[in-house]
Write an enzyme that holds these catalytic residues in place. Structure first.
Site, PDB file in Angstrom:
ATOM      1  N   ASP A  28       0.843  -1.206   0.000  1.00 18.87           N
ATOM      2  CA  ASP A  28       0.000   0.000   0.000  1.00 18.87           C
ATOM      3  C   ASP A  28       0.877   1.256   0.000  1.00 18.87           C
ATOM      4  O   ASP A  28       0.369   2.370  -0.070  1.00 18.87           O
ATOM      5  CB  ASP A  28      -1.024  -0.015   1.141  1.00 18.87           C
ATOM      6  CG  ASP A  28      -0.392  -0.083   2.519  1.00 18.87           C
ATOM      7  OD1 ASP A  28       0.853  -0.176   2.611  1.00 18.87           O
ATOM      8  OD2 ASP A  28      -1.147  -0.044   3.511  1.00 18.87           O
ATOM      9  N   SER A  29       2.198   1.066   0.029  1.00 19.16           N
ATOM     10  CA  SER A  29       3.126   2.180  -0.233  1.00 19.16           C
ATOM     11  C   SER A  29       2.835   2.791  -1.601  1.00 19.16           C
ATOM     12  O   SER A  29       3.277   3.903  -1.896  1.00 19.16           O
ATOM     13  CB  SER A  29       4.578   1.705  -0.171  1.00 19.16           C
ATOM     14  OG  SER A  29       4.757   0.549  -0.971  1.00 19.16           O
ATOM     15  N   GLU A  34       9.218  -4.235  10.671  1.00 15.79           N
ATOM     16  CA  GLU A  34       9.697  -2.948  10.146  1.00 15.79           C
ATOM     17  C   GLU A  34      10.175  -2.030  11.276  1.00 15.79           C
ATOM     18  O   GLU A  34       9.460  -1.827  12.272  1.00 15.79           O
ATOM     19  CB  GLU A  34       8.564  -2.255   9.366  1.00 15.79           C
ATOM     20  CG  GLU A  34       8.977  -0.903   8.810  1.00 15.79           C
ATOM     21  CD  GLU A  34       8.018  -0.332   7.779  1.00 15.79           C
ATOM     22  OE1 GLU A  34       7.064  -1.023   7.371  1.00 15.79           O
ATOM     23  OE2 GLU A  34       8.253   0.832   7.378  1.00 15.79           O
ATOM     24  N   LYS A  55      -1.175  -9.406   3.045  1.00 15.07           N
ATOM     25  CA  LYS A  55      -0.437  -8.910   4.215  1.00 15.07           C
ATOM     26  C   LYS A  55      -1.324  -7.941   4.981  1.00 15.07           C
ATOM     27  O   LYS A  55      -1.997  -7.100   4.367  1.00 15.07           O
ATOM     28  CB  LYS A  55       0.860  -8.218   3.776  1.00 15.07           C
ATOM     29  CG  LYS A  55       1.627  -7.582   4.950  1.00 15.07           C
ATOM     30  CD  LYS A  55       3.050  -7.219   4.602  1.00 15.07           C
ATOM     31  CE  LYS A  55       3.239  -5.913   3.890  1.00 15.07           C
ATOM     32  NZ  LYS A  55       2.753  -4.733   4.633  1.00 15.07           N
TER      33      LYS A  55
HETATM   34  O1  KIV Z   1       3.515  -1.104   1.661  1.00 16.54           O
HETATM   35  C1  KIV Z   1       4.705  -1.450   1.687  1.00 16.54           C
HETATM   36  O2  KIV Z   1       5.497  -1.146   0.815  1.00 16.54           O
HETATM   37  C2  KIV Z   1       5.164  -2.237   2.833  1.00 16.54           C
HETATM   38  C3  KIV Z   1       6.629  -2.455   2.980  1.00 16.54           C
HETATM   39  C4  KIV Z   1       7.262  -1.213   3.475  1.00 16.54           C
HETATM   40  C5  KIV Z   1       6.945  -3.612   3.861  1.00 16.54           C
HETATM   41  O3  KIV Z   1       4.371  -2.663   3.632  1.00 16.54           O
END
Ligand code: KIV
Length: 266
Positions: free
Chosen positions: A43-44, A180, A111
């Site tokens: 979700d980044s 993280e 996730k």
């Molecule tokens: O959304 C994402 O990119 C993540 C990573 C930073 C692990 O959850």
């Protein structure tokens, strides 16, 4: 052929696993060719693709769209899709509905962020055929309650909370766990008690694998670079060569170095 979770466990017994975020078919193809084991449709994408200040505005539809694109480009990598903010916290049934949408878009696993409070949901999903990756430590969807993107587990109480969260998620059946931004000693305690594949970002080289945001490791994310990021394109060459450097460094345990992890408090 796509890797299975069984393949990943076998690989992790021989070397570290390399993971990057990915949001489109062209990069999925390139990263797959370069030997990436796990593609995370994170979700980044809300920040690096959509330009938001956090991941909170991302929807299930957004992640499903990018997962479909990544699934078309990837051949062997295992695909993890992030469950966005508000798409799984209300009830296990809500989580299942949205996880099914992401699996049907091409994800191999979903996730979700959180510790003990998410354990029942992890067990509910797992029992219904949805493999789950947990995410503990700095959980960006909690940015407003955490008061910013801060290292977690720095004091004894915080460390116990992160450890208990990791244990609860794994006991509930999560097959993978992202840790993280925690002090590296705490990450090593989680690795020592692990029952799943532990993937670190700002955690420890002792983890079973590492993940970075693609745009961070190519040095194109705007703003201040967190300590755990290394720009693998800084020395020049092609994007493909930079990704191969990342894959090689992770596989042999050369990344993260001490300069990329958080020291324990004195
Ligand atoms: O959304 C994402 O990119 C993540 C990573 C930073 C692990 O959850």
């Amino acid at each position: 052929m796509r890797r299975t979770i069984h393949d990943l466990r076998q690989l992790a017994a021989t070397r570290k696993l390399a993971s990057l975020t990915c949001y489109d078919a062209s990069f999925a193809d390139l990263l797959d060719d370069a030997g990436i084991d796990i593609l995370l449709v994170g979700d980044s994408l809300g920040m690096v693709i959509q330009g938001h200040a956090s991941t909170l505005p991302v929807t299930v539809g957004d992640v499903a769209y990018h997962t479909r694109a990544v699934a078309r480009g990837a051949r062997t990598a295992w695909i993890v899709a992030d469950m966005p903010f508000g798409s799984y916290q209300a009830s296990p049934e809500q989580a299942l509905r949205n996880a099914v949408e992401l699996m049907q878009a091409g994800a191999d696993m979903v996730k979700l962020e959180g510790g003990e409070e998410m354990a029942a949901t992890v067990a509910f999903l797992g029992a219904r055929g949805v493999p789950v990756c947990g995410h503990v430590g700095l959980t960006p969807q909690h940015v407003q309650t955490l008061g910013g993107y801060r290292i977690q587990g720095k004091d004894a109480a915080g460390a116990e909370r992160v450890l208990a969260g990791a244990r609860a998620i794994e006991d509930a059946g999560a097959a993978m766990l992202v840790i993280e931004a925690v002090p590296h000693g705490l990450a090593e305690r989680i690795v020592a008690q692990r029952r799943s594949l532990v993937i670190g970002i700002g955690a420890s080289a002792a983890c079973d694998g590492q993940v970075l945001v693609l745009h961070d490791m190519l040095g194109i994310s705007p703003g201040k670079r967190p300590r755990f990021v290394k720009d693998f394109l800084a020395d020049g060459g092609s994007i493909e060569a930079a990704v191969r450097r990342y894959v090689d460094a992770v596989r042999i345990g050369a990344f993260p170095g001490p300069e990329h992890v958080y020291p324990d408090e004195a």
